[in-house]
Design a protein around this motif. Sequence first.
Motif, PDB file in Angstrom:
ATOM      1  N   ALA A  59     -14.088  -2.194  -4.931  1.00  0.00           N
ATOM      2  CA  ALA A  59     -13.618  -1.561  -3.699  1.00  0.00           C
ATOM      3  C   ALA A  59     -12.528  -2.395  -3.022  1.00  0.00           C
ATOM      4  O   ALA A  59     -11.775  -1.876  -2.187  1.00  0.00           O
ATOM      5  N   LEU A  60     -12.435  -3.669  -3.387  1.00  0.00           N
ATOM      6  CA  LEU A  60     -11.404  -4.551  -2.830  1.00  0.00           C
ATOM      7  C   LEU A  60     -10.106  -4.478  -3.616  1.00  0.00           C
ATOM      8  O   LEU A  60      -9.128  -5.141  -3.242  1.00  0.00           O
ATOM      9  N   THR A  61     -10.071  -3.695  -4.685  1.00  0.00           N
ATOM     10  CA  THR A  61      -8.908  -3.639  -5.577  1.00  0.00           C
ATOM     11  C   THR A  61      -8.243  -2.275  -5.539  1.00  0.00           C
ATOM     12  O   THR A  61      -8.741  -1.331  -4.923  1.00  0.00           O
ATOM     13  N   THR A  62      -7.127  -2.179  -6.237  1.00  0.00           N
ATOM     14  CA  THR A  62      -6.405  -0.913  -6.353  1.00  0.00           C
ATOM     15  C   THR A  62      -7.021  -0.006  -7.418  1.00  0.00           C
ATOM     16  O   THR A  62      -6.570   1.123  -7.594  1.00  0.00           O
ATOM     17  N   GLY A  63      -8.047  -0.501  -8.133  1.00  0.00           N
ATOM     18  CA  GLY A  63      -8.684   0.288  -9.177  1.00  0.00           C
ATOM     19  C   GLY A  63      -7.923   0.281 -10.480  1.00  0.00           C
ATOM     20  O   GLY A  63      -8.148   1.137 -11.353  1.00  0.00           O
ATOM     21  N   ARG A 105      -1.729  -5.868  -2.366  1.00  0.00           N
ATOM     22  CA  ARG A 105      -0.769  -4.880  -1.865  1.00  0.00           C
ATOM     23  C   ARG A 105      -1.309  -4.257  -0.587  1.00  0.00           C
ATOM     24  O   ARG A 105      -2.506  -3.959  -0.481  1.00  0.00           O
ATOM     25  N   ASP A 106      -0.416  -4.036   0.354  1.00  0.00           N
ATOM     26  CA  ASP A 106      -0.793  -3.387   1.604  1.00  0.00           C
ATOM     27  C   ASP A 106      -0.923  -1.885   1.342  1.00  0.00           C
ATOM     28  O   ASP A 106       0.063  -1.206   1.037  1.00  0.00           O
ATOM     29  N   SER A 107      -2.128  -1.391   1.462  1.00  0.00           N
ATOM     30  CA  SER A 107      -2.371   0.030   1.192  1.00  0.00           C
ATOM     31  C   SER A 107      -2.201   0.888   2.435  1.00  0.00           C
ATOM     32  O   SER A 107      -2.447   2.087   2.412  1.00  0.00           O
ATOM     33  N   GLY A 108      -1.738   0.277   3.524  1.00  0.00           N
ATOM     34  CA  GLY A 108      -1.499   1.021   4.753  1.00  0.00           C
ATOM     35  C   GLY A 108      -2.452   0.614   5.857  1.00  0.00           C
ATOM     36  O   GLY A 108      -3.631   0.379   5.620  1.00  0.00           O
ATOM     37  N   GLY A 109      -1.910   0.528   7.061  1.00  0.00           N
ATOM     38  CA  GLY A 109      -2.742   0.175   8.201  1.00  0.00           C
ATOM     39  C   GLY A 109      -3.255  -1.248   8.169  1.00  0.00           C
ATOM     40  O   GLY A 109      -4.289  -1.547   8.778  1.00  0.00           O
ATOM     41  N   GLY A 110      -2.563  -2.126   7.429  1.00  0.00           N
ATOM     42  CA  GLY A 110      -2.986  -3.521   7.373  1.00  0.00           C
ATOM     43  C   GLY A 110      -4.155  -3.778   6.446  1.00  0.00           C
ATOM     44  O   GLY A 110      -4.752  -4.852   6.488  1.00  0.00           O
ATOM     45  N   SER A 111      -4.496  -2.791   5.603  1.00  0.00           N
ATOM     46  CA  SER A 111      -5.584  -2.959   4.643  1.00  0.00           C
ATOM     47  C   SER A 111      -5.003  -3.402   3.304  1.00  0.00           C
ATOM     48  O   SER A 111      -4.161  -2.711   2.722  1.00  0.00           O
ATOM     49  N   TRP A 112      -5.452  -4.552   2.814  1.00  0.00           N
ATOM     50  CA  TRP A 112      -4.919  -5.120   1.578  1.00  0.00           C
ATOM     51  C   TRP A 112      -5.888  -4.916   0.428  1.00  0.00           C
ATOM     52  O   TRP A 112      -7.095  -4.979   0.608  1.00  0.00           O
ATOM     53  N   GLN A 113      -5.321  -4.682  -0.771  1.00  0.00           N
ATOM     54  CA  GLN A 113      -6.126  -4.509  -1.977  1.00  0.00           C
ATOM     55  C   GLN A 113      -5.556  -5.370  -3.095  1.00  0.00           C
ATOM     56  O   GLN A 113      -4.333  -5.488  -3.249  1.00  0.00           O
ATOM     57  N   VAL A 114      -6.446  -5.951  -3.880  1.00  0.00           N
ATOM     58  CA  VAL A 114      -6.031  -6.769  -5.020  1.00  0.00           C
ATOM     59  C   VAL A 114      -5.453  -5.863  -6.097  1.00  0.00           C
ATOM     60  O   VAL A 114      -6.086  -4.891  -6.503  1.00  0.00           O
TER      61      VAL A 114
END
Length: 226
Positions: free
Chosen positions: A115-119, A198-207
């Motif tokens: 869930a912390l990643t881009t999948g 990567r910033d997925s929007g709204g300041g939420s980052w994903q590995v």
Amino acid sequence: MDSPADNKRTAALALAILGLLMVGALVVLTVFDGDDESPDAADPSVTSAPTGGNTGGSGSSDGKPSGGGASGGVDPILTEADAAAAHQRMTEYMVGLNTYTYTDKNASWAQPLLALTTGDAQLKQDTALPTGKVWATCVATQCASRGTATVVRDAMVADDLVRGSGKTVSSLVEAKATRSENGKETVTESNSWLVTVRDSGGGSWQVSSVSLFGLGNVGASDQAGE
């Protein structure tokens, strides 16, 4: 007594001398009169009148520098809050990856980490518990692993404006795993990883990717570059 001829010669000589003196006086008067015609040219207190418009530089007409923001600077890609959030996501993932016990099941253990990643497919493959003989030994010895992670430095900060993929940060992260067997600490392993979020929007980052740092140098010849 002087003769008339001598008197004439004396008079002519006197007239010639007088003529030469008059010519010399005229020359002197002409030279000095020419120097006095432009007194301003020799007076250092007299300056030419200023011309209109800017002289040199590319500033605006009001005297302020043109271009840039109000302070003349360039907006940074990341704020301090953005950087802190990006680093937090990196270390959170790397700590979780190195923290488990012999009772964990792969599906339930991996779910919160994914869930912390881009999948990404590669991340799905890498986010997994040990397998094979290593896991069998872990179960037999009732092993446990505790992870820690520290961001060493940023390697790249980017904002893809063309493709609109957003802001990305790649950092060198040092991850440690301290393992124990039968309740006794046995070994601590440390590795350096290049982690990208990567910033997925709204300041939420994903590995978005994780790779061993310096892995590309393995097997390089000692004579490389000579």
